[in-house]
Structure formats: structure tokens, C-alpha cells
Design a protein around this motif. Structure first.
Motif, PDB file in Angstrom:
ATOM      1  N   GLY A 177       0.634  -0.969   0.347  1.00  0.00           N
ATOM      2  CA  GLY A 177      -0.454   0.011  -0.072  1.00  0.00           C
ATOM      3  C   GLY A 177       1.023   1.657  -0.134  1.00  0.00           C
ATOM      4  O   GLY A 177       0.595   1.973  -1.070  1.00  0.00           O
ATOM      5  N   ALA A 189      -3.238   1.280  -3.512  1.00  0.00           N
ATOM      6  CA  ALA A 189      -3.135   1.387  -2.255  1.00  0.00           C
ATOM      7  C   ALA A 189      -3.816   0.832  -1.201  1.00  0.00           C
ATOM      8  O   ALA A 189      -4.135   0.292   0.042  1.00  0.00           O
ATOM      9  CB  ALA A 189      -2.383   2.854  -2.729  1.00  0.00           C
ATOM     10  N   LYS A 190      -5.232   1.661  -1.543  1.00  0.00           N
ATOM     11  CA  LYS A 190      -6.204   1.173   0.103  1.00  0.00           C
ATOM     12  C   LYS A 190      -6.979  -0.096  -1.146  1.00  0.00           C
ATOM     13  O   LYS A 190      -7.194  -0.448   0.564  1.00  0.00           O
ATOM     14  CB  LYS A 190      -7.904   2.484  -1.312  1.00  0.00           C
ATOM     15  CG  LYS A 190      -7.216   4.017  -0.982  1.00  0.00           C
ATOM     16  CD  LYS A 190      -8.607   4.492  -1.840  1.00  0.00           C
ATOM     17  CE  LYS A 190      -8.282   6.232  -1.508  1.00  0.00           C
ATOM     18  NZ  LYS A 190      -9.424   6.652  -1.766  1.00  0.00           N
ATOM     19  N   TYR A 193      -4.281  -1.964   1.854  1.00  0.00           N
ATOM     20  CA  TYR A 193      -4.932  -1.394   3.324  1.00  0.00           C
ATOM     21  C   TYR A 193      -5.785  -2.629   3.171  1.00  0.00           C
ATOM     22  O   TYR A 193      -5.617  -3.076   4.540  1.00  0.00           O
ATOM     23  CB  TYR A 193      -5.118  -0.172   3.084  1.00  0.00           C
ATOM     24  CG  TYR A 193      -3.664   1.008   2.956  1.00  0.00           C
ATOM     25  CD1 TYR A 193      -2.557   0.566   3.802  1.00  0.00           C
ATOM     26  CD2 TYR A 193      -3.620   1.940   2.240  1.00  0.00           C
ATOM     27  CE1 TYR A 193      -0.913   0.950   3.004  1.00  0.00           C
ATOM     28  CE2 TYR A 193      -2.604   2.765   2.104  1.00  0.00           C
ATOM     29  CZ  TYR A 193      -1.405   1.980   2.824  1.00  0.00           C
ATOM     30  OH  TYR A 193      -0.641   2.851   2.646  1.00  0.00           O
TER      31      TYR A 193
END
Length: 221
Positions: A177, A189-190, A193
Motif C-alpha cells: 500500500g 493502495a486503498k 490496506y
């Protein structure tokens, strides 16, 4: 936070001294963290490591050619983050252990931590060549970690390799992420996570403690 304040107030009333109450509260929080959370370090571990290191140095003084003692001492120094001190012991063992993926990994790790990135990468890649799963795939993770500020694309590739070896690693998804953010890949990235948190929730209880730090970091992203 409110609960901590209430406990502090209660302890203050019981012992009659705010400083002693604070000390008792900190001890309680430390014990609870070590038992149930695992974020705080083991405060006794450094003393244990120093005693072991002292004993190994005595062994080496008596027998300077004791390769096993050199390796054990180097590993203690690495755990204590004394990479500059650990490196000579590892280099002395290398001629005898040319086919050891672990030794190549540990030399590479020391060099990476000391900022000798190109040399460290060479040793890490040799470790991977000897055993792709050396240290449970940690070589890929440490390479990704070291290369992240310099070559985020390559770093992401190494961490993706580690993730493929350890699909249940919360740390791998968290670091991915971070790298995706550096590369401007915000949606990736989201997703990384979210996957870190999903994996953490599905872990057995004994594994959660080891990976809780990374889950906490991912939660606040």
C-alpha cells in the motif's frame, strides 16, 4: 483514554501519590499489552541478549575459530540492530559457508541497513538463488523495504513476490500500500490496506499478535 484517566484517578486515591499512581498504571498497561496486544517491546529482551553476547565473546576468546559462536553472536547483534558489529563475524563465516542462504541473507541485511544498497542486493539475490524461501521469503521483503525510497517500482515487485509466498502476511500488504501510494496508484493502495485488514481479521489468535502492528498502521491509512 477516558478509562485510563479513571483508572489513574482511582490509583491516585488508593496510593495517595500521583507519580506512584502513574508508575503503577504504566506497569498495568505494559503487562496487558504484552499479554494481549504485543505492540510494546519486551523490556527484558535487551538484557538477555547482552548476557548471551558476553558469553559468546568469551567462547570466541577461548576459541577464535568457533564458527557456530560467530554466527550466534552475529545474529544477536543483528537483533540488537548493531549491523556494523555483526557484519565482520558473518564475513568470517562466509568462506566456510558459501552455500548457506542464511549467511548470504544476513550479510545482505546488514549491508542494506548500513546503506550499502548495491552490495546488500547482491547478497540478497544470491540468498534467493540458493533458497527462494530463505527466512520464509524475508529476503524479498527486506529488498523491497530498502529499495522503496530509491526504486519504488522494483521495490513493489519484490514485495509482491513476498506476498505471493505469504498471502497471509499483513506486513506485505501494508508495505505494498505504501509503495502504491508512492507510485500514485491510489486505488491499488486503498485495496492493499483493505486486504491487510481483511487478512488480519482472518488470522488465528496466535498469529494476530505478531502482525497487529501492521494492521494498526493499515487501519489509519
Amino acid at each position: 483514554m477516558l478509562i485510563k484517566i479513571l483508572i489513574f484517578g482511582l490509583l491516585w486515591r488508593i496510593v495517595g501519590n500521583p507519580f506512584l499512581a502513574l508508575l503503577i498504571l504504566l506497569v498495568i498497561l505494559y503487562v496487558l499489552d504484552r499479554r494481549y496486544v504485543g505492540i510494546m517491546p519486551n523490556i527484558w529482551r535487551p538484557f538477555q541478549l547482552r548476557r548471551k553476547a558476553s558469553r559468546l565473546r568469551s567462547d570466541l576468546y577461548a576459541n577464535p575459530h568457533n564458527t557456530s559462536a560467530k554466527l550466534d553472536l552475529a545474529r544477536i547483534l543483528i537483533e540488537r540492530k548493531k549491523y556494523q558489529d555483526a557484519l565482520p563475524y558473518l564475513e568470517q563465516t562466509l568462506p566456510i559457508m558459501q552455500e548457506s542462504a542464511d549467511v548470504h541473507y544476513e550479510i545482505g541485511l546488514c549491508m542494506l541497513k548500513l546503506g550499502r544498497i548495491a552490495e546488500g542486493e547482491t547478497f540478497m539475490l544470491k540468498a534467493i538463488e540458493l533458497n527462494p524461501r530463505v527466512k520464509y521469503g524475508e529476503a524479498f521483503l527486506r529488498l523491497g523495504e530498502a529499495l522503496a525510497p530509491l526504486e519504488p517500482k522494483r521495490a513493489a515487485q519484490f514485495i509482491e513476490h513476498f506476498r505471493d509466498l505469504h498471502s497471509s502476511s499483513v506486513e506485505a500488504y501494508y508495505r505494498l500500500g505504501q509503495l502504491y501510494q508512492q507510485l500514485g496508484r491510489q486505488e491499488d493502495a486503498k485495496r492493499a490496506y483493505r486486504e491487510a485488514l481483511d487478512i488480519y481479521r482472518g488470522l488465528p489468535r496466535y498469529s494476530r499478535r505478531q502482525q497487529r502492528r501492521w494492521a494498526w498502521l493499515a487501519r489509519f491509512k
